[in-house]
Design an enzyme around this catalytic site. Structure first.
Site, short mmCIF file in Angstrom:
data_model
loop_
_atom_site.label_atom_id
_atom_site.label_comp_id
_atom_site.label_asym_id
_atom_site.label_seq_id
_atom_site.Cartn_x
_atom_site.Cartn_y
_atom_site.Cartn_z
N LYS A 178 -10.54 -13.69 -22.36
CA LYS A 178 -11.60 -14.61 -23.05
C LYS A 178 -12.07 -15.57 -22.08
O LYS A 178 -11.09 -16.20 -21.16
CB LYS A 178 -11.28 -15.37 -24.34
N SER A 219 -10.72 -17.88 -34.77
CA SER A 219 -11.70 -17.16 -33.78
C SER A 219 -10.70 -16.18 -33.22
O SER A 219 -11.21 -15.35 -32.45
CB SER A 219 -11.58 -18.12 -32.57
N SER A 227 -14.76 -17.09 -32.57
CA SER A 227 -15.50 -17.07 -31.47
C SER A 227 -15.07 -16.22 -30.40
O SER A 227 -15.74 -15.93 -29.42
CB SER A 227 -15.19 -18.42 -30.50
#
Lengths: 485, 500
Positions: B76, B175, B151
């Site tokens: 990420k 997330s 997210s």
């Protein structure tokens, strides 16, 4: 006019703590490095970095708490003080807000011959910001983050002081204390010890405080005195002219000797303090406190009282000798050699002669070329009548210049070599006095006609004839006996 | 090869059936081919990835490999990685090349894993759909007209489209779990403090926690083994003995492997408590509960009475911390600075106005407001009290059960743009996940079937996720409970079509 006004002052001091590394990072805190070389990823607040508390800074705070008799909080909390400024890399300063590490405490001060206690509100740990450099950048500003993250202890008093003299006495006492316990080098020029003064005035007898203005960043005792005096006069004049005081932050300008407002209450920041979620509450257990308590040096106030009681020193000497651990240590080492009976003489030599000589050469007591043991031997020679106090000054100067070698008995060698031993043989002194009297008939006549001054002149003549080596008391006694007898 | 789980990939690498360089190239080729359709990656740097792969191959050749040596992983873009563009999904960091490694990245590097690229995400992890990314939305591989969740939407989509064997995510309010549910992945948010936050760009420090996203529980366990561990650079990291999170997975426990397990079913997740929840999702969750009963578990009804306060409390605490955490992005030292400005305040104002997106600005405003003088007690302190009540609810619940089960998300993947205009609807996407972050507990999302959405020619089958919430440090137990379910079902091994 000023008699009807009472001045109220509280002081906030930022003492830079003497740790090797910063409060929340491993970067060095040494002063004077080229800009930004002592700023690591944490100090420049790169994305993702986190603070880790330096326990050495906590040690310093605990020592301070113990030294002022404050409460070392079992639990204190780091909070974020949010504001934007280019030299504040995170956009917030890590400080302590609701729960500081030290609560309360007090500090005794002396103003002239009056003693007073100043109460402390709190002391808390925080990080320093960097520096903005406004020169040499052609209309732009440079940022140096070397200082960012340097550990500070902010020490806040109650509004206990009533004059600039008290404020300065407090600042000096605090300055001496933080150096004494080794938590701050006290270097005011480098910014290691900075004071802000909250100043207000009120009519004598009024209970409520007046509106205060805060004078920022006073980095010398002299400026503090000047700034407060100016501010007090300005506030009184403003009120007496029918004006009122607005809460404000002001700066002292050493060039004009005046203060000017930096920002008013209206544009005061809302710092939006909240507990820093990156740091756990600071838990200090009793073992941690006990460990530091055991290692605490004797504090200046206690030592001063001991000097008064044990050595019978004057209040002035006792205060002077406890102004720094170095001075106190020097004095006690000298007494150890000279003997306790000579403590007062030692005190006088350290506080007056040595201090004066150091001052003349711009040296600190740690750099004195005369060792405490050498001075102790010198004082012992005065006590045992080997030399007079006047001759001792000569010997001291020789010691200062390194004559007589480095060992403790150097004074003895100098006395021997320069033939400074006091003449105590009363026969020899009598002979000399007879010679002086024979050569000074006019003075003798003056004395006999009642002019006491003439006697002193005759003593001077006699001492001169012995090159100062005669015991002055003995000369005095013999001369008086001869003239009157 | 691309369909294999991490354990068999690891065995293939160790046996030299395939080199890490070959495997990495295979994935890089797939990224080149398919990523334009789903926008899962922000940065791919084949040269860097292949250099790591070659180093891993040497290590494997020397017989010094660890379980993840040579395995390519998607990271990420919230994790700082030395020499890599690290944007956090924001224009503000659009030019930021990190000079240092996050602890998570450093641990993967030490394990010999290969960084395959940096995945797309909601800007500063603020969002539940990946639509707030400055680098454009991510498309859900199951239906590219829909969001992947957020997210960690890029990581979820990358693994779902087989553009990475597994990925990292971070979870502040759901997330990891919500995108895992929406993309048919297994995701784990560990106990707060198990994985270091150092180098992970902060959103809400007291809630942020990194974790693995993979195709099955075992893959997550293998990733967590590398990620977890005490880090002296993170004061909130927990100093605990290392553990093997896969330790319970190998044992064969017969046909009732979960006998004795008590699963708590909070009434707030079912029945009246799930108003607004897609009935199809609830049907799949109920079916999963039946499966668990078949595996020997028993269920108990429990209550989390303060659950309903979790979203409001979260939307005070998280923005409060974020408003402060994001203050460092001021255009002074790195990152975006407006091209033209007047004085200092103008430079701040313009840089931040231009560098941050709308959702980030909204949360900075909320956070600034709730911390302001006069509002702090009413909002921030009150939210902290609620947070304590919520944590206490869980403590009480775990006296009655071993694990808590419910849906991960109230719906399957929604359409791009469907909720973008309504922040509150978007915030409610995390209604089942947020309480877990407030309490600091570990939780997983596990694929539990597919819901038929839409009608006629436009209808699609979309994955749904089951949430398992464990007590503090129960990661290994959660993985085991998920693993037993995955041995009995095949939902997790279904693949999105069109990414061959």
């Amino acid at each position: 006019m000023t008699r009807q006004w009472e001045v109220v002052i509280g002081i906030e001091t930022h003492a830079q703590l003497s740790t090797q590394s910063k409060i929340f990072s491993g970067a060095s805190t040494a002063f004077g490095a080229p800009p930004n070389v002592q700023a690591c990823a944490v100090d420049i607040a790169l994305p993702g970095v986190l603070p880790v508390l330096n326990r050495g800074a906590v040690d310093c705070a605990i020592k301070f708490g113990l030294a002022v008799g404050g409460e070392v909080a079992a639990k204190s909390v780091f909070a974020r003080k949010n504001y934007f400024y280019p030299d504040l890399p995170k956009g917030y300063q890590i400080s302590q807000f609701e729960l500081p590490v030290v609560v309360g405490g007090q500090l005794g001060i002396q103003v002239g011959d009056r003693e007073k206690v100043v109460h402390l509100t709190r002391a808390h740990l925080e990080e320093d910001a960097g520096k903005s450099l406004h020169e040499d950048f052609h209309g732009k500003s440079g940022i140096d983050l070397n200082r960012a993250g340097t550990p500070l202890l902010e020490i806040v008093t109650e509004p206990d002081m009533r004059s600039s003299a008290e404020a300065v006495a407090y600042a000096k006492a605090l300055h001496a204390l933080v150096r004494w316990i080794g938590i701050c080098d006290g270097n005011m020029q480098e910014g290691s010890f900075r004071c802000d003064a909250n100043v207000s005035v009120r009519p004598v007898g009024q209970k409520e405080f007046g509106t205060r203005r805060e004078i920022k960043n006073l980095n010398s005792f002299r400026f503090m005195q000047q700034a407060i005096d100016y501010e007090v006069q300005w506030q009184i004049a403003t009120i007496e002219d029918g004006g009122s005081i607005e809460q404000a932050t002001v700066l002292f300008d050493p060039d004009t000797g005046g203060t000017r407002a930096m920002r008013s209450k209206e544009d005061a920041h809302d710092y939006r303090y909240f507990p820093d979620p990156d740091l756990l509450p600071l838990i200090i257990d009793s073992a941690w406190v006990a460990r530091l308590r055991a290692a605490m040096p004797e504090l200046p106030a206690a030592m001063r009282n001991r000097f008064l009681a044990d050595y019978g020193l004057s209040a002035y000497d006792a205060s002077a000798l406890t102004s720094s651990p170095e001075a106190a240590g020097y004095f006690e080492s000298a007494v150890a050699v000279a003997g306790k009976a000579s403590a007062k003489t030692c005190a006088n030599w350290v506080a007056v002669d040595l201090a004066g000589r150091l001052n003349k050469d711009g040296k600190g007591i740690g750099e004195a070329p005369v060792t405490p043991a050498q001075l102790g031997v010198l004082v012992a020679r005065i006590a045992d009548n080997t030399i007079s106090n006047n001759i001792a000054k000569k010997v001291f100067e020789s010691l200062w210049n390194g004559e007589g070698g480095g060992e403790a008995a150097a004074a003895d060698r100098i006395i021997e070599k320069q033939g400074l031993k006091q003449i105590t043989d009363s026969g020899a002194i009598e002979t000399l006095i007879d010679e002086v009297l024979a050569a000074s008939a006019a003075m003798v006549a003056e004395f006999k006609s009642g002019k006491e001054k003439a006697f002193n002149a005759l003593v001077g003549q006699a001492m001169k004839a012995t090159k100062g080596k005669a015991n002055p008391q003995q000369v005095n006694d013999l001369l008086r006996k001869k003239l009157l007898g | 090869m691309i369909a294999r789980n991490l354990k068999t990939l690891s065995q293939a690498l160790a046996a030299r059936e395939i080199s890490s360089a070959e495997l990495t190239r295979l994935y890089l080729d797939r990224i080149a081919r398919h990523n334009p359709r789903i926008n899962a990656y922000i940065t791919v740097d084949p040269e860097k990835s292949l250099a790591q792969a070659e180093a891993a191959d040497q290590r494997l050749a020397a017989g010094a490999g660890a379980p993840l040596t040579g395995i390519p992983l998607a990271q990420k873009d919230i994790f700082c990685a030395r020499g890599w563009l690290t944007t956090c999904g924001s224009k503000m960091l659009g030019n930021f090349v990190s000079p240092y490694d996050a602890t998570v990245i450093a641990r993967f590097n030490a394990a010999g894993a290969v960084n395959l690229g940096k995945t797309n995400m909601d800007e500063f992890a603020m969002g539940s759909s990946n639509e707030t990314s400055f680098f454009g939305p991510v498309n859900n591989p199951w239906d590219t007209g829909r969001v992947p969740g957020g997210s960690s939407g890029g990581s979820a989509a990358a693994v779902a489209a087989l553009l990475a064997p597994a990925a990292t995510g971070t979870d502040t309010g759901g997330s990891i779990r919500q995108p895992a549910a929406l993309c048919n992945l297994t995701g784990l948010k560990p106990t707060y403090g198990v994985v270091s936050r150092y180098g992970m760009i902060a959103f809400a420090s007291s809630l942020d926690q990194a974790g693995p996203m993979g195709r099955c529980a075992e893959d997550c366990g293998m990733l967590l083994n590398a990620m977890a561990g005490f880090d002296e650079r993170d004061s909130t990291s927990l100093d605990r003995p290392a553990e093997d999170y896969c330790r319970d997975l190998a044992a064969n426990a017969g046909d009732k492997p979960l006998a004795g397990l008590k699963i708590g079913l909070p009434k707030e997740f079912f029945g009246d408590g799930c108003e607004g929840c897609d009935p199809e999702v609830m049907r799949l969750v109920e079916a999963a509960i039946d499966e668990y009963r078949r595996l020997g578990a028993e269920t108990v009804d429990i209550s989390l009475p303060n659950m309903r306060l979790s979203v409001p409390a979260y939307y005070v605490i998280a923005p409060a911390e974020a408003s402060s955490n994001l203050s460092r992005f001021d255009g002074v030292r790195y990152g975006y600075r407006a091209a033209e400005y007047g004085d200092l305040n103008d430079m701040y104002g313009k840089s931040r106005a231009q560098g941050f997106g709308a959702e980030v600005k909204r949360r900075i405003l909320i956070g600034t407001y709730v911390l302001s003088h006069g509002y702090y007690d009413a909002y921030y302190l009150q939210a902290q009290r609620i947070r304590r009540l919520i944590a206490n609810d869980f403590v009480a619940a775990f006296k009655q059960c071993d694990v808590i089960l419910g849906p991960t998300s109230p719906s399957t993947a929604f359409k791009l743009g469907e909720k973008a205009a309504d922040p509150v609807q978007m915030y409610l996407s995390d209604i089942y996940t947020i309480a877990v972050n407030l309490a600091g507990l570990p939780a997983m999302s596990v694929p539990c079937g597919f819901a038929h959405v839409g009608q006629g020619g436009g209808s699609v089958w979309l994955p749904a996720g089951l949430q398992l919430i464990g007590n503090y440090f129960a990661e290994a137990k959660l993985l085991d409970i998920a693993h037993r379910y995955q041995q009995a079902t095949d939902w997790h091994s279904r693949r999105a079509a069109g990414f061959d």
